[in-house]
Design a protein around this motif. Structure first.
Motif, short mmCIF file in Angstrom:
data_model
loop_
_atom_site.label_atom_id
_atom_site.label_comp_id
_atom_site.label_asym_id
_atom_site.label_seq_id
_atom_site.Cartn_x
_atom_site.Cartn_y
_atom_site.Cartn_z
N SER A 60 0.75 -1.02 -0.45
CA SER A 60 0.29 0.16 0.54
C SER A 60 0.91 1.34 -0.01
CB SER A 60 -0.88 0.05 1.29
OG SER A 60 0.03 -0.30 2.19
N CYS A 63 1.78 2.39 -3.23
CA CYS A 63 0.69 2.70 -4.43
C CYS A 63 0.59 4.18 -4.01
CB CYS A 63 -0.61 1.87 -3.58
SG CYS A 63 -0.70 0.21 -4.85
N GLN A 64 0.93 4.36 -2.73
CA GLN A 64 0.64 6.11 -2.01
C GLN A 64 1.16 6.87 -2.63
OE1 GLN A 64 -0.02 5.71 2.57
NE2 GLN A 64 -1.69 4.80 2.02
N GLY A 67 0.34 7.33 -6.10
CA GLY A 67 -1.39 7.04 -6.98
C GLY A 67 -1.62 6.45 -7.02
#
Length: 391
Positions: A60, A63-64, A67
């Motif tokens: 995650s 992914c952050q 974006g």
């Protein structure tokens, strides 16, 4: 990507009892779940790739940083968004690549990634670890800037000492010459123009040295609780002749209830003088200067927005460098002085500009004491804006 343990397990599968197989699978699932939870809890980004460079797993945090969603990334080749990686070279035992990169989406940040192959003995793929180094880079830049300012401080002290005595001596001799010219009467009048030019140039040199020292000499602000709107009004009254001469119309757009806050009045007025004069000089044919003022429970924002010629991208990168200026008679120290004053007040300065479209300089100053606001029964919020004009 299979481990040696799984390969051995598959070879012995026909000799294992169903219960043993079930136990091994359950243990593997538990281990897999534990590792996934561990990866998801990391603040660093983790990306696993197959030998062809396709993404097989992404946590995650990664992914952050980029974006993206996991389903968008899986199965995609990393080389599509990251050029210059030699995957064949990375498969060689012991090969590691570490690189910094700048991203602009979902926000402008600096990242460092580390990529290597998972197993030197067989091509199982690659692991990529990604760290956000934006804050580290910012602290490094601030440290470099601090060291540069310290060097300028030493230079300024030397310049002031070496030039101060000759300038004082020249000033004294020019005063003596002026007295002699007065005694000469009319025959001395043709020389007075030359004397005035020399006196003016010496004053200008003395002013440059004073500005340079004021820009970088560390001075501790003497804080008092003052209304920043009052300081702004005083600054505009003082600079009214300059504004009239430049044909600049000033519009105030301040909240009516701007709070008192801890400020050094003299330093803050000096910052305002520089910003207002800069705006006037950016509008040689006249224009408008709008000064906005607002606040939250934590900080006050004051912005100076002119309709001048703006600043080019090339000039923007040199704004806070001493003696870098767009004007032939400028010293380039004005904004350096402003930034030093604002930072000594615990605030920050931000500049937005487009060539030919004007410039906006925003100051953020902290409210040290949190302001508690009470709403009267049946009443609405306080009146937000007071408008005024000064020409």
């Amino acid at each position: 990507m299979r481990s040696a343990f799984i390969d051995k397990l598959l070879k012995r599968m026909d000799r294992l009892e169903p219960a043993e197989v079930q136990s091994v699978i359950v243990d593997l699932m538990k281990e897999k779940g534990f590792l996934e939870k561990t990866f998801q809890a990391l603040q660093e980004g983790v990306i696993l790739l197959d030998p062809e460079g396709r993404v097989s797993y992404v946590n995650s945090a990664a992914c952050q940083l980029f974006g993206l969603k996991e389903e968008q990334v899986k199965g995609q080749k990393l080389s599509q968004g990251m050029r210059g990686l030699d995957w064949g070279e990375l498969l060689k035992p012991g090969t590691v690549v570490s690189r910094d990169m700048e991203i602009f989406y979902p926000e402008n940040r600096y990242l460092n990634f580390y990529i290597t192959n998972i197993d030197d003995d067989q091509p199982l793929g690659f692991v990529m670890l990604i760290r956000d180094i934006t804050e580290t880079r910012k602290r490094t830049e601030e440290q470099i800037e601090s060291e540069r300012l310290n060097a300028f401080t030493l230079l300024a002290a030397g310049v002031a000492h070496e030039l101060g005595n000759p300038l004082n001596s020249l000033t004294i001799h020019l005063q003596l010459l002026e007295r002699r010219l007065k005694k000469m009467g009319k025959p001395g009048e043709p020389l007075r123009e030359h004397l005035d030019v020399a006196t003016g140039e010496i004053k200008r040199m003395d002013g440059i040295i004073s500005q340079f020292l004021a820009a970088i000499r560390p001075t501790k602000p003497q804080f008092q609780r003052i209304h920043i709107a009052d300081l702004l009004q005083e600054s505009l009254r003082f600079l009214k002749p300059d504004l009239d001469q430049a044909k600049v119309k000033v519009r105030l757009d301040l909240r009516a209830d701007m709070p008192a806050m801890p400020l050094d009045a003299d330093q803050m007025k000096q910052a305002m003088y520089n910003l207002i004069r800069n705006a006037c000089q950016a509008m040689p044919k006249g224009g408008s200067l709008t000064i906005h003022g607002s606040y939250t429970d934590f900080e006050v924002r004051l912005s100076f927005e002119d309709s001048g010629r703006g600043i080019s991208p090339e000039q923007m990168g040199k704004l806070f460098q001493p003696f870098s200026t767009t004007r032939s008679s400028g010293t380039g120290l004005g904004l350096l002085i402003v930034r030093r004053i604002i930072r000594e007040h615990g605030g920050e300065i931000d500049i937005e500009s487009r060539a030919g479209k004007g410039t906006r300089v925003s100051l953020w100053l902290p409210l040290v004491e949190r302001k508690i606001r009470l709403l009267e029964a049946g009443g609405g919020p306080p009146e937000p804006i007071v408008n005024g004009e000064s020409t």
